[in-house]
Design a protein around this motif. Structure first.
Motif, PDB file in Angstrom:
ATOM      1  N   ALA A 121       0.828  -1.203   0.000  1.00  0.00           N
ATOM      2  CA  ALA A 121       0.000   0.000   0.000  1.00  0.00           C
ATOM      3  C   ALA A 121       0.862   1.254   0.000  1.00  0.00           C
ATOM      4  O   ALA A 121       0.570   2.227  -0.706  1.00  0.00           O
ATOM      5  CB  ALA A 121      -0.913  -0.014   1.217  1.00  0.00           C
ATOM      6  N   LEU A 122       1.949   1.218   0.782  1.00  0.00           N
ATOM      7  CA  LEU A 122       2.850   2.371   0.822  1.00  0.00           C
ATOM      8  C   LEU A 122       3.489   2.601  -0.545  1.00  0.00           C
ATOM      9  O   LEU A 122       3.577   3.743  -1.023  1.00  0.00           O
ATOM     10  CB  LEU A 122       3.916   2.139   1.888  1.00  0.00           C
ATOM     11  CG  LEU A 122       4.807   3.331   2.204  1.00  0.00           C
ATOM     12  CD1 LEU A 122       3.971   4.441   2.789  1.00  0.00           C
ATOM     13  CD2 LEU A 122       5.895   2.934   3.157  1.00  0.00           C
ATOM     14  N   ALA A 123       3.904   1.509  -1.203  1.00  0.00           N
ATOM     15  CA  ALA A 123       4.522   1.653  -2.523  1.00  0.00           C
ATOM     16  C   ALA A 123       3.526   2.227  -3.522  1.00  0.00           C
ATOM     17  O   ALA A 123       3.857   3.146  -4.287  1.00  0.00           O
ATOM     18  CB  ALA A 123       5.039   0.298  -2.997  1.00  0.00           C
ATOM     19  N   VAL A 124       2.285   1.712  -3.491  1.00  0.00           N
ATOM     20  CA  VAL A 124       1.269   2.199  -4.432  1.00  0.00           C
ATOM     21  C   VAL A 124       0.981   3.676  -4.200  1.00  0.00           C
ATOM     22  O   VAL A 124       0.928   4.483  -5.139  1.00  0.00           O
ATOM     23  CB  VAL A 124      -0.021   1.354  -4.281  1.00  0.00           C
ATOM     24  CG1 VAL A 124      -1.177   2.027  -4.981  1.00  0.00           C
ATOM     25  CG2 VAL A 124       0.195  -0.023  -4.847  1.00  0.00           C
ATOM     26  N   SER A 125       0.842   4.072  -2.925  1.00  0.00           N
ATOM     27  CA  SER A 125       0.474   5.462  -2.665  1.00  0.00           C
ATOM     28  C   SER A 125       1.643   6.402  -2.956  1.00  0.00           C
ATOM     29  O   SER A 125       1.426   7.511  -3.458  1.00  0.00           O
ATOM     30  CB  SER A 125       0.007   5.618  -1.225  1.00  0.00           C
ATOM     31  OG  SER A 125       1.044   5.282  -0.356  1.00  0.00           O
TER      32      SER A 125
END
Lengths: 210, 135
Positions: A121-125
């Motif tokens: 999720a951190l990478a996507v955001s």
């Protein structure tokens, strides 16, 4: 070659005129205030999505939404700012706190507040933030909002445009609010009615065995 | 004011909400992150409406009207969403969206590891909740 040079000088001329009229590297007071309140808002939003204490997340959401109301005021949209304070800070956060209480959220730190895919999720955001900021800055590099003169979002202006041009969507929105009200009542009543009928059925069953 | 300030702030707020939606487990925290995303869109709408109301000759103030509609729809959405979360909590005893996998493929309801992690605990709490609701 000459064409490219002419284009280059023209681009340089436009950037210099823009810099002269607006001061590219000397921000105005409104911009500084917007930047400071924006940093507070963004920090509160980040704490909201990362804290492990559920009630603190709701309280930091108040800070983020209030900061956004101040940003609306700085953008001279007064009516939206007060609607934001009334609806978001006043009712939505109270609803969220009631939801946290009714689902018996733990008061202290809950270790399982984040799921296992938080790094994805951190990478996507972060990727989305990088792409969006790059596109937006590249697109609106030479665009300025003129905030002088009459406010663009006073109650008079907003009400006139809302009830001259947007009457039909406004009425449709009132029907939607009514439908949401009825839906919430139905959703919260049905389980209780089912449980009551089941309880009465079991009571009847026990009386039958007795 | 430079238009990039509200646009960049709105993009960053939207991505913060995106992280919250993807990473949180509690359904109410997911709803909070959805609210953050909706607020980022509202900031964009208001900023571009203020810009266009000065740049254009005649404007309908469509950005601010749409921002008001978005605020009202967000209020309706949070009401319905909390009603659904409360109904799920009343039936299952949990508001953890990672455990609501009944319709997922490959995760059977009588899966042994899900039995070990979560199936045992919510059942008596749900029963107690039922009894409380009837009382």
């Amino acid at each position: 070659m000459t064409l490219a040079a002419a284009a280059g000088t023209a681009a340089h001329a436009t950037t210099t005129t823009a810099a002269e009229t607006h001061g590219f590297l000397s921000p105005t007071g409104v911009e500084i205030a917007f930047l400071l309140v924006g940093l507070v808002t963004l920090g509160a939003a980040v704490i909201t999505v990362t804290t492990r204490q559920l009630v603190h997340a709701a309280l930091w959401l108040v800070v983020a939404l209030g900061g956004l109301a101040v940003e609306y005021l700085l953008l001279t949209a007064e009516f939206i700012a007060w609607v934001q304070v009334l609806i978001y800070v006043g009712s939505v956060v109270v609803l969220l706190l009631f939801g946290l209480m009714l689902t018996r959220a733990p008061i202290g730190r809950s270790p399982d507040a984040d799921s296992g895919n938080r790094w994805i999720a951190l990478a996507v955001s972060v990727a989305a933030a990088g792409a969006l900021v790059w596109v937006v800055v590249d697109a609106f590099r030479t665009t300025w909002i003129d905030l002088d003169g009459a406010p663009a979002g006073s109650t008079e202006v907003t009400g006139a445009s809302l009830f001259q041009h947007w009457v039909l969507p406004f009425e449709a929105l009132s029907v939607l609010l009514l439908a949401a009200l009825v839906g919430a009542i139905v959703l919260s009543r049905r389980a209780k009615a089912d449980a009551a009928t089941r309880a009465s059925a079991t009571r009847r069953g026990t009386e039958g065995t007795r | 004011m430079h238009l990039a300030y509200p646009a960049v702030l709105s993009a960053l707020l939207f991505c913060t909400g995106l992280y919250g939606v993807l990473a949180r487990r509690n359904a109410i925290l997911v709803l909070m992150s959805v609210e953050l995303m909706l607020n980022a869109v509202n900031l964009n709408l208001v900023a571009f409406d203020v810009w266009l109301s000065r740049a254009a000759e005649e404007t309908l103030h469509s950005g601010q009207a749409l921002a008001l509609f978005t605020i009202a729809i967000a209020a309706a959405e949070i009401g319905i969403g909390l009603a659904i979360v409360l109904a799920v909590y009343r039936n299952r005893g949990t508001s953890d969206i990672d455990r609501l996998r009944d319709t997922a493929e490959g995760h059977e309801p009588d899966d042994p590891d899900s039995d070990a992690t979560g199936r045992e605990a919510p059942a008596p709490r749900a029963a107690g909740e039922k009894a409380e609701a009837t009382a």
